[in-house]
Write a protein that holds these residues in place. Structure first.
Motif, short mmCIF file in Angstrom:
data_model
loop_
_atom_site.label_atom_id
_atom_site.label_comp_id
_atom_site.label_asym_id
_atom_site.label_seq_id
_atom_site.Cartn_x
_atom_site.Cartn_y
_atom_site.Cartn_z
N THR A 18 -10.38 -7.36 -3.11
CA THR A 18 -10.27 -6.06 -2.41
C THR A 18 -8.82 -5.72 -2.08
O THR A 18 -8.57 -4.75 -1.38
CB THR A 18 -11.11 -6.07 -1.12
OG1 THR A 18 -10.75 -7.23 -0.36
CG2 THR A 18 -12.60 -6.10 -1.41
N ILE A 19 -7.89 -6.52 -2.58
CA ILE A 19 -6.46 -6.20 -2.35
C ILE A 19 -5.82 -5.70 -3.65
O ILE A 19 -5.13 -4.68 -3.66
CB ILE A 19 -5.69 -7.45 -1.86
CG1 ILE A 19 -6.32 -7.99 -0.58
CG2 ILE A 19 -4.22 -7.11 -1.62
CD1 ILE A 19 -5.74 -9.32 -0.11
N THR A 32 -5.90 -1.64 -1.62
CA THR A 32 -6.82 -2.26 -0.66
C THR A 32 -7.97 -1.31 -0.31
O THR A 32 -7.87 -0.10 -0.47
CB THR A 32 -6.10 -2.65 0.66
OG1 THR A 32 -5.74 -1.45 1.34
CG2 THR A 32 -4.88 -3.49 0.42
N THR A 33 -9.03 -1.92 0.19
CA THR A 33 -10.23 -1.17 0.57
C THR A 33 -9.88 -0.03 1.55
O THR A 33 -10.34 1.10 1.38
CB THR A 33 -11.20 -2.16 1.25
OG1 THR A 33 -11.52 -3.13 0.26
CG2 THR A 33 -12.46 -1.51 1.73
N SER A 51 0.84 -1.20 0.00
CA SER A 51 0.00 0.00 0.00
C SER A 51 0.87 1.25 0.00
O SER A 51 0.57 2.24 -0.67
CB SER A 51 -0.87 0.03 1.25
OG SER A 51 -1.62 -1.15 1.34
#
Ligand SMILES: Cc1cc2nc3c(=O)[nH]c(=O)nc-3n(C[C@H](O)[C@H](O)[C@H](O)COP(=O)(O)OP(=O)(O)OC[C@H]3O[C@@H](n4cnc5c(N)ncnc54)[C@H](O)[C@@H]3O)c2cc1C
Length: 386
Positions: free
Chosen positions: A366-367, A371-372, A141
């Motif tokens: 969702t990755i 990511t969310t 991230s």
């Protein structure tokens, strides 16, 4: 709340309908010829060199790019329709998809002329596959923590370190990699990274497979040991790649592929329920279709804004967040709605196989592409909430 957030009321123009019919006819031909089976998500290939070439020959790769580089100068909305149809049919288009979606547009903006003239036409013909080299073992991230180094040498740079989760690297001709050319500064922790065009045949590059829970080989670890990159493969301004890498993400996050990856279970459910579903199933199905329709309107809107030359980063993040959460929950919702099917429903086995496969791939949705939690951070910042 920030006035910067907007979803323009954009509808697909009439020329998109003609195009959609052409793409559907092409897909039907490919399915009839045995290239792939739209109902076999679990067993199908992810890549098909032949299909990518034929899609290129139809003019459906690099659709929005200038003709002088092999492109077709069509609109983002026309490209949207093509992406949507191939995704909904589960077509194995991964060989050209990343290059078409995001690597090509980056090269168009930042590569020197001779590289554009060489590589972009090959992408458009479906002959050049790209990977994205951003994530590292200690930097996912937080892209700006990337450590893989590019150090100056005669006529270029030497790369040392590794990238991880690199989709396509085992079949890719090129990677757009993000490497550290200088340390971050106190004032700007995002400083010091440069984006490079990496020829995957360069000596000193090793690709190690990482298998998915499904057994599929999709992504990889890529190790660099003194891999030489010529100077003209550094894209854009040295040390300032953060500007480029983040604009790439608007392309990556907003398309129909961000909510259609498990779509086949919905189609299979519709087939299983038949023309006269019971009230409970019809109500559940109606909700899912209404949600899908809303996501699609939002995604079309973002693509219309890209067409208008805007960079809808926040709006693209909203589509990605809502879209991937929706497609992730879809297999469980379909399982609930299928619970009361008659045991003799004709496609029951296929439906169960599809649900099982979609459930196994759901965690990644969702990755991949951010990511969310990170997307929600971007959205909150865009709305002026943090
Ligand atoms: C199928 C798949 C394909 C991929 N393909 C590629 C590819 O081709 N190229 C590539 O470069 N990468 C690829 N990735 C990697 C992907 O981009 C990263 O996995 C992702 O960015 C998350 O990074 P991470 O795994 O290091 O997790 P981390 O960043 O360590 O996150 C771990 C957890 O902490 C949370 N978190 C982290 N930071 C924050 C924050 N600031 N605020 C709140 N919560 C936070 C995250 O949401 C997550 O839940 C792929 C991943 C998958 C699953």
């Amino acid at each position: 709340m920030s006035a910067n957030l907007r979803f323009d009321q954009i509808r697909l123009p009439p020329e998109c309908e003609t195009l959609r019919q052409d793409v559907r006819a092409f897909i039907a031909q490919e399915v009839a010829a045995g290239t792939f089976d739209p109902n076999q998500a679990a067993h199908g290939d992810l890549h098909s060199a032949g299909l990518s070439r034929r899609v290129g020959a139809r003019g459906w790769i690099g659709m929005t790019w200038p003709k002088k580089y092999g492109g077709h100068e069509r609109s983002f909305l026309e490209r949207y329709v093509v992406t949507e149809e191939f995704r909904a049919a589960n077509a194995p288009v991964r060989l050209h998809f990343v290059a078409d979606r995001q690597s090509g547009p980056i090269l168009l903006k930042y590569a020197p002329e001779h590289i554009k003239a060489d590589i972009l036409p090959r992408i458009c013909r479906g002959e050049a596959c790209f990977a994205i080299g951003m994530s590292e073992p200690g930097s996912g991230s937080d892209l700006f923590a990337a450590k893989t180094r590019a150090t100056r040498t005669n006529g270029g740079w030497l790369i040392n370190g590794s990238k991880i989760w690199t989709s396509n690297a085992h079949v890719a001709d090129y990677m757009l990699g993000l490497f550290r050319t200088s340390p971050a500064t106190k004032e700007n922790r995002r400083h010091g990274l440069t984006q490079f065009l990496v020829d995957m045949k360069t000596p000193g590059i090793r690709v190690n497979p990482i298998y998915q829970m499904t057994g599929q080989h999709d992504f990889n670890e890529v190790v660099f040991e003194d891999a030489f990159m010529p100077d003209d493969h550094a894209l854009g301004e040295i040390d300032s790649a953060w500007k480029q890498a983040t604009s790439e993400l608007a392309y990556e996050r907003s398309g129909p592929e961000r909510f259609l990856e498990t779509f086949y279970v919905l189609l299979e459910l519709v087939r299983a329920l038949g023309p006269k579903p019971d009230l409970r199933s019809a109500e559940g199905l109606g909700r899912l279709v209404a949600q899908l329709h809303t996501l699609r309107r939002m995604s079309v809107s973002v693509n219309g804004m890209l067409q208008a030359g805007q960079e809808p980063v926040v709006e693209g993040s909203i589509v990605k967040d809502l879209g991937t959460v929706w497609e992730q929950k879809l297999p469980a919702r379909v399982r609930e709605l299928a619970a009361f099917l008659e045991p003799e429903a004709t496609n029951r086995t296929t439906l169960e196989e599809q649900i099982a496969f979609a459930t196994m791939i759901a965690p990644k949705l969702t990755i991949q592409g951010g990511t969310t939690e990170v997307l929600r951070g971007i959205i909150a910042r865009g709305l002026g909430l943090r």
